[in-house]
Structures are given as structure tokens and as C-alpha cells.
Design a protein around this motif. Sequence first.
Motif, mmCIF file in Angstrom:
data_model
loop_
_atom_site.group_PDB
_atom_site.id
_atom_site.type_symbol
_atom_site.label_atom_id
_atom_site.label_comp_id
_atom_site.label_asym_id
_atom_site.label_seq_id
_atom_site.Cartn_x
_atom_site.Cartn_y
_atom_site.Cartn_z
ATOM 1 N N VAL B 202 13.215 -1.282 3.979
ATOM 2 C CA VAL B 202 12.541 -1.662 2.724
ATOM 3 C C VAL B 202 12.078 -3.108 2.833
ATOM 4 C CG1 VAL B 202 12.773 -1.931 0.231
ATOM 5 C CG2 VAL B 202 13.954 -0.066 1.372
ATOM 6 N N ILE B 203 12.956 -3.958 3.369
ATOM 7 C CA ILE B 203 12.613 -5.371 3.492
ATOM 8 C C ILE B 203 11.409 -5.560 4.418
ATOM 9 C CG2 ILE B 203 13.446 -7.579 4.400
ATOM 10 C CD1 ILE B 203 16.162 -6.915 3.286
ATOM 11 N N PHE B 204 11.371 -4.784 5.506
ATOM 12 C CA PHE B 204 10.215 -4.882 6.412
ATOM 13 C C PHE B 204 8.934 -4.503 5.671
ATOM 14 C CE2 PHE B 204 7.170 -2.945 9.317
ATOM 15 C CZ PHE B 204 7.020 -3.948 10.252
ATOM 16 N N ALA B 205 8.998 -3.405 4.908
ATOM 17 C CA ALA B 205 7.813 -2.969 4.163
ATOM 18 C C ALA B 205 7.401 -4.037 3.160
ATOM 19 C CB ALA B 205 8.097 -1.647 3.455
ATOM 20 N N VAL B 206 8.377 -4.625 2.489
ATOM 21 C CA VAL B 206 8.089 -5.662 1.495
ATOM 22 C C VAL B 206 7.458 -6.884 2.168
ATOM 23 C CG1 VAL B 206 9.208 -7.366 0.025
ATOM 24 C CG2 VAL B 206 9.813 -4.966 -0.187
ATOM 25 N N ALA B 207 8.012 -7.279 3.318
ATOM 26 C CA ALA B 207 7.559 -8.494 3.986
ATOM 27 C C ALA B 207 6.133 -8.362 4.506
ATOM 28 C CB ALA B 207 8.503 -8.855 5.131
ATOM 29 N N THR B 208 5.717 -7.136 4.859
ATOM 30 C CA THR B 208 4.375 -6.997 5.428
ATOM 31 C C THR B 208 3.378 -6.431 4.431
ATOM 32 O OG1 THR B 208 4.983 -4.833 6.294
ATOM 33 C CG2 THR B 208 5.167 -6.695 7.792
ATOM 34 N N SER B 209 3.848 -5.992 3.257
ATOM 35 C CA SER B 209 2.920 -5.319 2.346
ATOM 36 C C SER B 209 1.848 -6.284 1.875
ATOM 37 C CB SER B 209 3.662 -4.748 1.148
ATOM 38 O OG SER B 209 3.960 -5.772 0.241
ATOM 39 N N GLY B 210 0.660 -5.750 1.719
ATOM 40 C CA GLY B 210 -0.445 -6.566 1.242
ATOM 41 C C GLY B 210 -1.159 -7.331 2.342
ATOM 42 N N MET B 211 -0.567 -7.386 3.536
ATOM 43 C CA MET B 211 -1.254 -8.071 4.633
ATOM 44 C C MET B 211 -2.300 -7.112 5.193
ATOM 45 S SD MET B 211 1.810 -9.908 6.691
ATOM 46 C CE MET B 211 0.820 -11.145 7.489
ATOM 47 N N GLN B 212 -3.437 -7.658 5.573
ATOM 48 C CA GLN B 212 -4.476 -6.786 6.117
ATOM 49 C C GLN B 212 -5.007 -7.353 7.426
ATOM 50 O OE1 GLN B 212 -7.154 -6.318 2.724
ATOM 51 N NE2 GLN B 212 -6.335 -4.249 2.583
ATOM 52 N N PRO B 213 -4.169 -7.339 8.461
ATOM 53 C CA PRO B 213 -4.643 -7.861 9.743
ATOM 54 C C PRO B 213 -5.635 -6.885 10.370
ATOM 55 C CG PRO B 213 -2.491 -6.890 10.010
ATOM 56 C CD PRO B 213 -2.824 -6.793 8.556
ATOM 57 N N ARG B 214 -6.371 -7.376 11.354
ATOM 58 C CA ARG B 214 -7.360 -6.509 11.998
ATOM 59 C C ARG B 214 -6.831 -5.988 13.324
ATOM 60 N NH1 ARG B 214 -11.892 -6.144 9.347
ATOM 61 N NH2 ARG B 214 -12.225 -7.654 7.681
ATOM 62 N N GLY B 215 -7.144 -4.730 13.595
ATOM 63 C CA GLY B 215 -6.696 -4.085 14.825
ATOM 64 C C GLY B 215 -7.575 -4.463 15.991
ATOM 65 N N PRO B 216 -7.308 -3.883 17.173
ATOM 66 C CA PRO B 216 -8.080 -4.221 18.366
ATOM 67 C C PRO B 216 -9.559 -3.890 18.191
ATOM 68 C CG PRO B 216 -6.532 -2.410 18.801
ATOM 69 C CD PRO B 216 -6.218 -2.935 17.451
ATOM 70 N N ASP B 217 -9.876 -2.875 17.366
ATOM 71 C CA ASP B 217 -11.274 -2.502 17.182
ATOM 72 C C ASP B 217 -11.903 -3.205 15.973
ATOM 73 O OD1 ASP B 217 -9.645 -1.258 15.445
ATOM 74 O OD2 ASP B 217 -10.499 0.753 15.655
ATOM 75 N N GLY B 218 -11.158 -4.117 15.362
ATOM 76 C CA GLY B 218 -11.711 -4.874 14.244
ATOM 77 C C GLY B 218 -11.494 -4.226 12.890
ATOM 78 N N ALA B 219 -10.975 -2.986 12.887
ATOM 79 C CA ALA B 219 -10.726 -2.323 11.609
ATOM 80 C C ALA B 219 -9.442 -2.864 10.991
ATOM 81 C CB ALA B 219 -10.594 -0.822 11.820
ATOM 82 N N ILE B 220 -9.368 -2.806 9.642
ATOM 83 C CA ILE B 220 -8.170 -3.311 8.963
ATOM 84 C C ILE B 220 -6.999 -2.354 9.189
ATOM 85 C CG2 ILE B 220 -7.180 -3.603 6.660
ATOM 86 C CD1 ILE B 220 -9.747 -4.972 5.856
ATOM 87 N N VAL B 221 -5.851 -2.921 9.539
ATOM 88 C CA VAL B 221 -4.651 -2.118 9.752
ATOM 89 C C VAL B 221 -3.804 -2.189 8.484
ATOM 90 C CG1 VAL B 221 -2.556 -1.847 11.127
ATOM 91 C CG2 VAL B 221 -4.664 -2.614 12.207
ATOM 92 N N ASP B 222 -3.475 -1.023 7.927
ATOM 93 C CA ASP B 222 -2.635 -1.006 6.731
ATOM 94 C C ASP B 222 -1.188 -1.214 7.113
ATOM 95 O OD1 ASP B 222 -4.540 -0.649 4.758
ATOM 96 O OD2 ASP B 222 -4.735 1.476 5.271
ATOM 97 N N SER B 223 -0.439 -1.900 6.230
ATOM 98 C CA SER B 223 0.978 -2.078 6.510
ATOM 99 C C SER B 223 1.721 -0.774 6.245
ATOM 100 C CB SER B 223 1.539 -3.203 5.649
ATOM 101 O OG SER B 223 1.208 -2.987 4.312
ATOM 102 N N ALA B 224 2.920 -0.670 6.817
ATOM 103 C CA ALA B 224 3.691 0.564 6.704
ATOM 104 C C ALA B 224 4.329 0.648 5.322
ATOM 105 C CB ALA B 224 4.764 0.597 7.780
#
Lengths: 218, 487
Positions: B202-224
Motif C-alpha cells: 500500500v505504501i509503495f502504491a501511495v508513494a508512486t501514485s500520481g507520478m506520470q513518468p515516461r516509458g522508453p517509448d515516450g508514453a506515460i507510464v501509470d503507477s501501480a
Amino acid sequence: MGLWPKGNILLDVLDRILDRLEEWIICVLIGAATCITFVAVVHRYGASNAVVFATWASAHGLTWLSDAADWLYVSLTSINLSWAQELATYMFVWMAKFGAALGVRTGIHVGVDVFVNRLSPEARKPVIMFALACGALFTGIIGTLGAVYVYELDADQVSQELEWPSWIIYLCIPLGSYLMCFRFLQVMWRYQQSGYVPHQAHGIEYQGQQAPVAEPAQ
Amino acid sequence: MTTQTEALARPRNGTITAMLIVAIPIVLALICVLARFDIIELSQSVRAALLFALLLALMATGMPISIALGLSVLTYLFILSSVDPKMVGLKLFTSIDRFEIMAIPFFILAGNFLTSGGVARRMIDFATSMIGHWYGGLGLAGVVACALFAAISGSSVATVVGIGSIILPAIVQNGYPPRFGAGVIATSGALGILFPPSINLVIFAVATSGMQPRGPDGAIVDSASVGQLFIAGLVPGLMLATMLGMTTYYRAWRNDYPRMKRASWGECLRAFRDGFWGLFLIILVLGGIYSGLFTPTEAAAMAAVYAFFISVFVYKELKLADVPAVLLKASSMSAMILYIITNAAVFSWLLTSEQIPQSMAEWMTAQGFGTVAFLLVTNIVLLAAGNFMDPAAIVLIMAPILFPMAARLGVHPVHLGILMAVNMEVGLCHPPVGLNLYVASGITKMGITELTVAVLPWLGTMLVFLVMVTYIPEISLWLPRVLGMLY
């Protein structure tokens, strides 16, 4: 372990009242928030199932059963619990703020103590004092920032579901932080007086494994 | 302020070290002040390095990690001066006023009710009746009971306390060496943070939620999401439990440890019926989340109320008068974690607004770092951090930094979450801060040094498992993909 010079019964009693009040607020908040969330889930699940049941019953020609389920559905949906989630969340935030202050008193906040524990009790003292002073400084700053924020908040602004004034809800930031600041100062004072720092890990007190920090320094 | 080993606790006069510990953060803060008044010029990367240095220096003084995080953020904002520090106060509220985060206090509450409510003993009885007659019977039963308890409690400490305090005395009574029992329980208890529901996930999900980093192809990667992580943790959890069980079996077979009498079918049935109420909680929580009946937070609330109900009214091992004490313990525990979360959220907000993880990701790809090297470095950093810090704090600080880099290299966020959980498990089982060791030491009255030796075979198994989870993403991703929760 008295915070104040011995003999000052009034301050001692006040201190004890504050302790109990703190514990009592926290217990009520966590208990109530859990119950509210539970009731809201059961309510939502019950309402949606009543519809399914009513449809099933009327399809099988059980009119009276279908009517009963319909009645259950109508009476359940007439109770609007959409505010429950928001209230539970705010209760938890308040619980967290006051619980953090309680945590200072009981020493539950985790830190990296492998270095400090390698020092002799005399050498350890300034480091622990510094760490505690930083805690008081930080919580004091946050309390002040929070107080300014609450003060500048529009008095008409209300929360989404409950429509309670926002400034009351946000009041937990200055209140909780100042209480925490007070607790840090209290722990500092006690450490100065007796060389005792409250210390526990994850609510478990290990027999024979108490950190040396918790033992009175000579 | 957690723990220490006996070796480290040997008092040594270190006045100079003490002075250094206090002086370093003050000097770093002074450098910040000088930069504020334009006396010295600092580049962006030096500022970022200064932020991390200040954080580490403050943590080294032994102050609460939450305070160290908050103070370093405040100091940094003071240099920047473009962000209104008033935002920090508000951020400390808004970072936890989300319903998803409330799963943490609910699961902690449920765990506390279960530990004191007699559920653990019934799970042990059930596990013993099933496999007690195998080699290392009680040890194996301990592994199974830990896995079962982990599947309802969400925390590794609760698992070690709940199962360990009952089964360890029994293991010694039945003629096993204490080292064997302590080794099994201290390591199996760590299953608590991998097996869903897990507070760490749960803490991992909370810590990364809302972040929208870009993947190798430039598309936005959703957090888990919490739900995805919970389902993903199931297969690795079962695998690790099996591997720990195999190690237990092998050692018991080699040393010819005693076996229990085979339980009759009637006894098995009775043990199952007795433990049914506790076992049903697994179905309630996992089934409820997977079928979409509950969100993870609602499932946690149901678990807390259910655990209260069976402890007080069904098993009757918890008196109503003791309930406030359980509430208080659970709430101060949750408040501690929520306080780290708030401050870590402010820290990661600062990192994100300064683009620090993104520029680290850029730098990494520019250096030609591959996935294999990245995962190796990640493991080493996390294992090293496990030597000093509490798992919750490590995940909260490291996840927002690692997630953008991992996304950039195409590492799946769910895989990263499981990988971090396994790393934290290893950290819990070795000194100097391995909390499981201290709990086990409290129960068995064994010294930490002896326990460190005792857990070695199982710790080795865990490290092998860590390598597997790191380099075979399918272990974590297969089940959620099959269930259609991931693409």
C-alpha cells in the motif's frame, strides 16, 4: 517521571490530564472512523443487492418479497452516506496528527540510531539533544506555517461533501504540530533531568533488548 | 530510533564522532544560507546533492526519519525561495487526506486485533494438523502458519509476534534446537510484507501514485494500484513460502529432527473448523478486492471490524475492556507511519518539482545503463538502506526516485513494487536493524549474534529468491496479467 520541578501538583495534574485527553481523542477517532467506513460499505452493498433481489423476486412472481426488497432499497438509499468517506478520512488525518504527538511521548517514531548507539552515554547526550531540538524546531515551524495558512483561509470555504468550514478541518495542522513541538520540548526537558528517552519499535518492547538510549545515564 | 546489535552497543567513548554528527548538518545548513544570500553560487545538481546530503546527515543524528525529511525540505525551500514554504504546511495535510491511504491504519488495526485475539494459535493448530508429521513438522507448520497469518495481517512484525510467540516455545518443547525454530520464524514472518494484504505494498502504491513518468517509448507510464500489487504479490509470496518450507524440510531431514504424530482426519477437520473464522478473512479480503466488491481500503475496514468481532465475540480471547488499549497501540503505530508518509510526500513533491528523478533517469540512459545493471544497482542500494532504516521509510523515500528511472528503462511498476517488497523482507531478517530478529530475540531470549547465525540458511534462500524475482518479471506479472488486471 515528573516534567516539572517536584512538588508542583497542579502542573503535574494538568500534564496527566493532557496525556489522557490525547489518548482518548485518538482512540475515539480511530474507532469511530472504522465504524463509519464499515457501515458505509455495508449500506452500499446492501442497497445494490436489494435491487438485484427485488428484480429476481418479481421475475419469480414473489410480489411480497419483491415489495419488501424494494422497500429495503428505498429506505437504504434515502439515507445518504456519501459524506462517510470524507468524514472518515478527516478523522484519520486528525488521528494521525495527534497520534504523532503521542508518538513523541512514547518514542515510537523510527530513526536511524545505529550511529548514536555506538557512542558512550556522555558523548550521546549532545547528539540526542540536537535531534530532539530539530524535532521541536521543525514542528514549531510547521505549526506556525499551518496557523498562518488557517488564518488566511477564506472563512466561507467549505469541504466538498460535509460542507464544514475548511478552517476547522485544517486546524489540525497547527494544533497537532504545536502539541508535537510541546512534546519534543517535554522529552528534551526530561532527558536533561533524568537521562531518559522514551524508545520503542513498532509498539513492541523487547525484554532485555531495550536500547541503551532508554536507560538512565549516570 | 529502532535497534542495535550487541556488538554495536558496546559503549565507546566517541566525543569527536558525536561532535561530527551534530556539526555536519549544521555546516550543510550554513552552506544553504550562504547560497541564499548569493555569497556562493550553486549549480542545480550541487543543490540536489546538498538536499540528499542534508537528509542523510540529519538522519545520522538518530532523529525521527520524518523530521529529517521535513527539515531538509524546509532548508531546501529556503534556498530556492521561489516556492512558498506555506505550501509545506498544507501539503502535510493534503498528502494524507486521501481515502486510499486509510487502508494502512485499517490493516494495522486488523493486525493488532488478530495478534491478541487467538487467531494465530488456531492457524498454527490447523497448519500442524495438516503437515506436522513431515520432517521438521513444527517448523514447516510455522512457515505455513506465517503465510496464512501474513495473508490476513499485512505486517511482518505482527506475523512474527502473532505466530512466533506461540510456536517458538512449542518448537523447543518438542525437542527441536531453539536456533532452528527462531531461524524459521524470523524469516517466515517477513512473508507479511509480500503476501497480500501488505501495508508495504500500500505504501509503495501511495508513494508512486500520481507520478506520470515516461516509458522508453515516450508514453506515460501509470503507477501501480493497490489492487494490482496485491494480486501480483500472491505468486511470489507462495513461491517464497514454498522455498522457505523446502529449506526447513531439508535441514530437518539432514539433522533428523523429531516429527509430530500424524493427525487423524477428525483432528484435521476440527482444527479447520476452529480456524475457519480466521481463514475466512483471507477470502473476505482478497476475494473482496479481486471481485471488485470492495476497494482495498474498504476491504481493510471490513477486515478490522471482522477481526474485532471474532476476537471479542467468537474466540472470546480479547476482553471488551482491552479494546481501547489495542486501538491506542494501532493508532500510534499508524500515526507514526502516516507522519513519515506526509513528510516523504513533501520530499518527493520537492524532488518532482525540481525534476530530480527525471534528470537522474536521463543521466542513466545517457550512460548506457541497461535494465540488468539498473536492477542490480537498485537491489544493492535497497539492501544497503535496509541496514539502517525501517522498511516503510525506505519505500517512501526510494520509490519516487526509482519509479521514473524504472519506467524509463521499461521496468514494470508492479514488478518494481514486488522487488522492493522482497528487498525489505531481506532487510528485516539481518542485523543491525532487522526488526524480525529483535522480535524473535525477545521471544526466544537468544542474542542477536546467535540469531544472525540461526537465520543464515533461510536468509540465503531469500537472497536466491530475490535474484529470481529481480530477473524474472513474470513471477510478479503473470497472475495479474492472466486475471486481466494488467497489460
